[in-house]
Enzyme design. Structure first.
Site, short mmCIF file in Angstrom:
data_model
loop_
_atom_site.label_atom_id
_atom_site.label_comp_id
_atom_site.label_asym_id
_atom_site.label_seq_id
_atom_site.Cartn_x
_atom_site.Cartn_y
_atom_site.Cartn_z
N GLY A 30 0.80 -1.22 0.00
CA GLY A 30 0.00 0.00 0.00
C GLY A 30 0.83 1.26 0.00
O GLY A 30 2.03 1.24 0.31
N ASN A 31 0.21 2.35 -0.36
CA ASN A 31 0.85 3.66 -0.28
C ASN A 31 -0.19 4.77 -0.23
O ASN A 31 -1.34 4.56 -0.63
CB ASN A 31 1.86 3.88 -1.41
CG ASN A 31 1.52 3.09 -2.66
OD1 ASN A 31 0.65 3.50 -3.42
ND2 ASN A 31 2.14 1.92 -2.83
N GLU A 77 5.10 2.78 -6.69
CA GLU A 77 3.71 2.99 -7.07
C GLU A 77 3.26 4.44 -6.94
O GLU A 77 2.12 4.77 -7.28
CB GLU A 77 2.80 2.06 -6.25
CG GLU A 77 2.90 0.61 -6.72
CD GLU A 77 2.09 -0.38 -5.89
OE1 GLU A 77 1.90 -0.13 -4.70
OE2 GLU A 77 1.67 -1.39 -6.46
N HIS A 96 -3.78 3.81 -1.87
CA HIS A 96 -3.69 2.55 -2.61
C HIS A 96 -3.48 1.43 -1.60
O HIS A 96 -2.61 1.52 -0.74
CB HIS A 96 -2.55 2.58 -3.62
CG HIS A 96 -2.23 1.21 -4.14
ND1 HIS A 96 -3.14 0.47 -4.85
CD2 HIS A 96 -1.11 0.44 -4.04
CE1 HIS A 96 -2.61 -0.70 -5.16
NE2 HIS A 96 -1.37 -0.75 -4.67
N HIS A 98 -4.53 -3.13 -0.79
CA HIS A 98 -4.94 -4.43 -1.34
C HIS A 98 -6.01 -5.05 -0.44
O HIS A 98 -5.83 -6.14 0.08
CB HIS A 98 -3.73 -5.38 -1.43
CG HIS A 98 -2.56 -4.82 -2.18
ND1 HIS A 98 -1.28 -5.29 -2.01
CD2 HIS A 98 -2.47 -3.85 -3.10
CE1 HIS A 98 -0.45 -4.63 -2.79
NE2 HIS A 98 -1.14 -3.73 -3.46
N HIS A 159 -4.56 -6.96 -8.63
CA HIS A 159 -3.62 -6.19 -7.82
C HIS A 159 -4.28 -5.58 -6.58
O HIS A 159 -4.00 -6.04 -5.47
CB HIS A 159 -2.99 -5.11 -8.72
CG HIS A 159 -2.00 -4.24 -8.03
ND1 HIS A 159 -1.24 -3.32 -8.69
CD2 HIS A 159 -1.66 -4.13 -6.72
CE1 HIS A 159 -0.47 -2.69 -7.83
NE2 HIS A 159 -0.71 -3.16 -6.62
ZN LIG Z 1 -0.07 -2.38 -4.79
#
Ligand SMILES: [Zn+2]
Length: 266
Positions: A30-31, A77, A96, A98, A159
């Site tokens: 994640g970001n 990312e 972002h 998952h 993704h």
């Molecule tokens: Zn990712």
């Protein structure tokens, strides 16, 4: 308007912790990013758990991808975050992650556009799936670019999920809503096995509310002319009776159609 550097960093850390606690990210996944000026943003570094961040590890960048402040390397990312900001200047924050259920839909190739929850229609809107691209590659920003103006979130095939908003809390709440919406869709679609979708006029009303709230994106999901959710359901017996009635009506209509067809042939 833009938050201060201090506010942006504080909110990124708080949102990272919530993302991790909710199970939206595993390990260092994640970001998060947040704009603090027309061409400046704070983002999370690569290789760090979002649940245990401190302000000193965050990275300040410009919209060309140049590092302005910070000792750490940003996530690969971050390119996708920057692309969202380039495509739509109204967006000030991107998350972002998952989240497992939404990611499973992204894996199954099932987009989220079934009108089953008023909140999802109003605050989140339909969620398309952007075609698969290798995480971190330049194809990822290209794949999400078409959706940055018309939608509030997008699934990345095989993704994860990407959400955005006018501030970081809105972007994060959309991530929460997305996973909740996907979870309810999973229960109704694959486990419960049925769902009453909202009718076209019900959706029209929600879209009107959305516009009044100043939310200009989100798309309009496909809908049924006839509403199927206008009856009280008090006992499961009623559902069975209703189903038997529907089947009887259908069979009667088919027999009548056949008889009429026979009459025409004569
Ligand atoms: Zn990712």
């Amino acid at each position: 308007m833009y938050p201060s550097d201090y506010e942006a960093k504080k909110t990124i850390i708080e949102v990272g912790k919530r993302m991790y606690d909710k199970g939206f990210v595993a390990a260092n996944d994640g970001n998060i990013s947040c704009k603090v000026g027309p061409s400046a943003l704070w983002t999370t570094p690569t290789g760090v758990s979002k649940g245990f961040m401190t302000p000193d590890i965050l990275v300040k960048m410009d919209l060309d991808g140049k590092i302005l402040l910070g000792k750490h390397k940003p996530s690969s990312e971050v390119k996708m975050h920057i692309r969202v900001y380039q495509e739509n200047p109204d967006i000030l924050a991107v998350t972002h992650a998952h989240p497992p259920v939404a990611t499973s839909f992204a894996i199954a190739g099932i987009n989220l556009d079934r009108a089953i929850l008023p909140e999802a229609v109003v605050n989140l809107g339909s969620v398309p799936i952007a075609h698969y691209a290798t995480p971190g590659s330049t194809e990822v920003p290209n794949s999400i670019a078409p959706y940055c103006k018309e939608y509030n979130a997008v699934l990345l095939a095989n993704h994860g999920a990407l959400t955005w908003g006018k501030d970081l809390i809105e972007a994060y709440y959309r991530l929460e809503s997305l996973e909740y919406y996907a979870t309810v869709l999973m229960y109704t679609g694959k486990i419960i096995g049925q769902a009453n979708e909202l009718s076209c006029s019900q959706i029209d009303e929600l879209v009107e509310i959305r516009q009044k709230l100043g939310i200009t994106a989100g798309g309009i999901p496909p809908c049924n002319i006839e509403a199927t959710n206008l009856k009280d359901v008090v006992t499961s017996e009623n559902i069975q009776k209703d189903m038997i009635q529907q089947i009887t009506d259908k069979v009667t209509k088919q027999i009548l159609d056949i008889l009429q067809g026979d009459a025409l042939c004569k």
